[in-house]
Design a protein around this motif. Structure first.
Motif, mmCIF file in Angstrom:
data_model
loop_
_atom_site.group_PDB
_atom_site.id
_atom_site.type_symbol
_atom_site.label_atom_id
_atom_site.label_comp_id
_atom_site.label_asym_id
_atom_site.label_seq_id
_atom_site.Cartn_x
_atom_site.Cartn_y
_atom_site.Cartn_z
ATOM 1 N N GLN A 110 -2.461 -0.499 4.369
ATOM 2 C CA GLN A 110 -3.660 -1.048 4.074
ATOM 3 C C GLN A 110 -4.689 0.097 4.584
ATOM 4 O O GLN A 110 -4.897 0.322 5.575
ATOM 5 C CB GLN A 110 -3.883 -2.386 4.569
ATOM 6 N N ALA A 111 -5.473 0.517 3.536
ATOM 7 C CA ALA A 111 -6.761 1.308 4.088
ATOM 8 C C ALA A 111 -7.873 0.741 4.082
ATOM 9 O O ALA A 111 -7.961 -0.486 3.422
ATOM 10 C CB ALA A 111 -6.551 2.516 2.866
ATOM 11 N N PRO A 112 -8.836 1.113 4.779
ATOM 12 C CA PRO A 112 -10.181 0.517 4.763
ATOM 13 C C PRO A 112 -10.940 0.190 3.462
ATOM 14 O O PRO A 112 -10.903 1.151 2.555
ATOM 15 C CB PRO A 112 -11.225 1.674 5.497
ATOM 16 N N GLY A 113 -11.128 -0.984 3.227
ATOM 17 C CA GLY A 113 -11.798 -1.453 1.745
ATOM 18 C C GLY A 113 -10.584 -1.548 0.481
ATOM 19 O O GLY A 113 -11.169 -1.815 -0.374
ATOM 20 N N LYS A 114 -9.473 -1.407 1.044
ATOM 21 C CA LYS A 114 -8.566 -1.552 -0.001
ATOM 22 C C LYS A 114 -7.485 -2.648 0.495
ATOM 23 O O LYS A 114 -7.166 -3.313 1.237
ATOM 24 C CB LYS A 114 -7.598 -0.307 -0.024
ATOM 25 N N GLU A 115 -6.880 -2.954 -0.690
ATOM 26 C CA GLU A 115 -5.883 -4.193 -0.413
ATOM 27 C C GLU A 115 -4.552 -3.377 -0.132
ATOM 28 O O GLU A 115 -4.175 -2.408 -0.195
ATOM 29 C CB GLU A 115 -5.625 -5.009 -1.905
ATOM 30 N N ARG A 116 -3.777 -4.441 0.409
ATOM 31 C CA ARG A 116 -2.461 -4.028 1.124
ATOM 32 C C ARG A 116 -1.623 -3.665 -0.123
ATOM 33 O O ARG A 116 -1.606 -4.249 -1.120
ATOM 34 C CB ARG A 116 -1.883 -5.231 1.992
ATOM 35 N N GLU A 117 -0.802 -2.266 0.158
ATOM 36 C CA GLU A 117 0.055 -2.038 -0.896
ATOM 37 C C GLU A 117 1.527 -1.782 -0.440
ATOM 38 O O GLU A 117 1.645 -1.392 0.655
ATOM 39 C CB GLU A 117 -0.381 -0.711 -1.878
ATOM 40 N N LEU A 154 10.459 5.098 8.521
ATOM 41 C CA LEU A 154 9.712 5.622 7.466
ATOM 42 C C LEU A 154 9.394 6.882 7.635
ATOM 43 O O LEU A 154 8.478 7.221 8.449
ATOM 44 C CB LEU A 154 8.445 4.731 7.178
ATOM 45 N N GLN A 155 10.302 7.874 6.849
ATOM 46 C CA GLN A 155 9.966 9.393 7.534
ATOM 47 C C GLN A 155 8.847 9.681 6.257
ATOM 48 O O GLN A 155 9.024 9.504 4.975
ATOM 49 C CB GLN A 155 11.268 9.970 7.114
ATOM 50 N N MET A 156 8.001 10.496 6.714
ATOM 51 C CA MET A 156 6.572 10.810 5.651
ATOM 52 C C MET A 156 6.501 12.172 5.907
ATOM 53 O O MET A 156 6.122 12.856 6.815
ATOM 54 C CB MET A 156 5.284 9.987 6.277
ATOM 55 N N ASN A 157 6.712 13.045 4.934
ATOM 56 C CA ASN A 157 6.382 14.213 4.802
ATOM 57 C C ASN A 157 5.276 14.614 3.736
ATOM 58 O O ASN A 157 4.940 13.918 2.836
ATOM 59 C CB ASN A 157 7.812 14.997 4.359
ATOM 60 N N SER A 158 4.780 15.799 4.005
ATOM 61 C CA SER A 158 3.676 16.344 2.912
ATOM 62 C C SER A 158 2.553 15.231 2.921
ATOM 63 O O SER A 158 2.112 14.968 1.824
ATOM 64 C CB SER A 158 4.364 16.753 1.623
ATOM 65 N N LEU A 159 2.174 14.946 4.085
ATOM 66 C CA LEU A 159 1.038 13.992 4.105
ATOM 67 C C LEU A 159 -0.278 14.541 3.469
ATOM 68 O O LEU A 159 -0.625 15.483 3.776
ATOM 69 C CB LEU A 159 0.889 13.484 5.629
ATOM 70 N N LYS A 160 -0.827 13.520 2.780
ATOM 71 C CA LYS A 160 -2.028 13.620 2.282
ATOM 72 C C LYS A 160 -3.065 12.842 2.687
ATOM 73 O O LYS A 160 -2.911 11.795 3.353
ATOM 74 C CB LYS A 160 -1.852 13.589 0.912
ATOM 75 N N PRO A 161 -4.502 13.019 2.907
ATOM 76 C CA PRO A 161 -5.508 12.238 3.429
ATOM 77 C C PRO A 161 -5.616 10.815 2.748
ATOM 78 O O PRO A 161 -5.813 9.959 3.520
ATOM 79 C CB PRO A 161 -6.720 13.028 2.799
ATOM 80 N N GLU A 162 -5.092 10.794 1.431
ATOM 81 C CA GLU A 162 -4.817 9.445 0.786
ATOM 82 C C GLU A 162 -3.929 8.590 1.269
ATOM 83 O O GLU A 162 -3.631 7.309 1.258
ATOM 84 C CB GLU A 162 -4.531 9.541 -0.736
ATOM 85 N N ASP A 163 -2.879 9.245 2.286
ATOM 86 C CA ASP A 163 -1.989 8.429 3.091
ATOM 87 C C ASP A 163 -2.625 7.549 4.226
ATOM 88 O O ASP A 163 -1.703 6.876 4.914
ATOM 89 C CB ASP A 163 -0.972 9.315 3.456
ATOM 90 N N THR A 164 -3.877 7.869 4.628
ATOM 91 C CA THR A 164 -4.426 7.493 5.687
ATOM 92 C C THR A 164 -4.625 5.852 5.624
ATOM 93 O O THR A 164 -5.221 5.505 4.602
ATOM 94 C CB THR A 164 -5.815 7.966 6.071
ATOM 95 N N ALA A 165 -4.031 5.042 6.535
ATOM 96 C CA ALA A 165 -3.887 3.625 6.550
ATOM 97 C C ALA A 165 -3.364 3.242 7.838
ATOM 98 O O ALA A 165 -2.796 3.655 8.556
ATOM 99 C CB ALA A 165 -3.340 3.120 5.299
ATOM 100 N N ILE A 166 -3.481 1.819 7.879
ATOM 101 C CA ILE A 166 -2.506 1.172 8.716
ATOM 102 C C ILE A 166 -1.300 0.703 8.052
ATOM 103 O O ILE A 166 -1.455 -0.038 7.011
ATOM 104 C CB ILE A 166 -3.121 -0.336 9.386
ATOM 105 N N TYR A 167 0.019 0.817 8.604
ATOM 106 C CA TYR A 167 1.163 0.866 8.132
ATOM 107 C C TYR A 167 1.738 -0.423 8.904
ATOM 108 O O TYR A 167 1.817 -0.400 10.021
ATOM 109 C CB TYR A 167 1.903 2.160 8.183
#
Length: 121
Positions: free
Chosen positions: A39-46, A81-94
């Motif tokens: 869940q990113a700020p201002g966004k719904e959980r996905e 959860l292995q996260m590679n090639s991270l993008k700014p859009e991946d910023t969130a609470i996991y």
């Protein structure tokens, strides 16, 4: 009861990698999934990724497909959860979730406290 504790979050630059862990306790039901949501700020959980307890079925959000990988180490009672090639859009609470179905948020009964992932450009 199932208890979930996430760890491994942090701050990285775009293109970097992180590996999130979810230590779980209690019974694991075979006919169910464990999953990662965010869940990113201002966004719904996905839904991000889900793994069936048999290991035969997994789901990924299209936005992370090919970059993230979900796995489990049963001996250590840990979901990863292995996260590679991270993008700014991946910023969130996991969040780690257990006893649910696929990426359907409403089906999950247990949730961890969340771990922050911040990706800077």
């Amino acid at each position: 009861q199932v208890q979930l504790v996430e760890s491994g979050g942090g701050s990285v630059q775009a293109g970097g990698s992180l590996r999130l862990s979810c230590a779980h306790s209690g019974n694991i039901v075979d006919n169910s999934y464990m999953a990662w949501f965010r869940q990113a700020p201002g966004k719904e959980r996905e839904g991000v990724a889900a793994l069936h307890n048999t290991g035969h079925s997994s789901f990924y959000a299209e936005s992370v497909n090919g970059r993230f990988s979900i796995s489990r180490d049963n001996a250590k009672n840990t979901l990863y959860l292995q996260m590679n090639s991270l993008k700014p859009e991946d910023t969130a609470i996991y969040y780690c979730a257990a006893l649910g179905s696929g990426l359907r948020e409403a089906t999950y009964m247990y949730w961890g406290q969340g771990t922050q992932v911040t990706v800077s450009s």
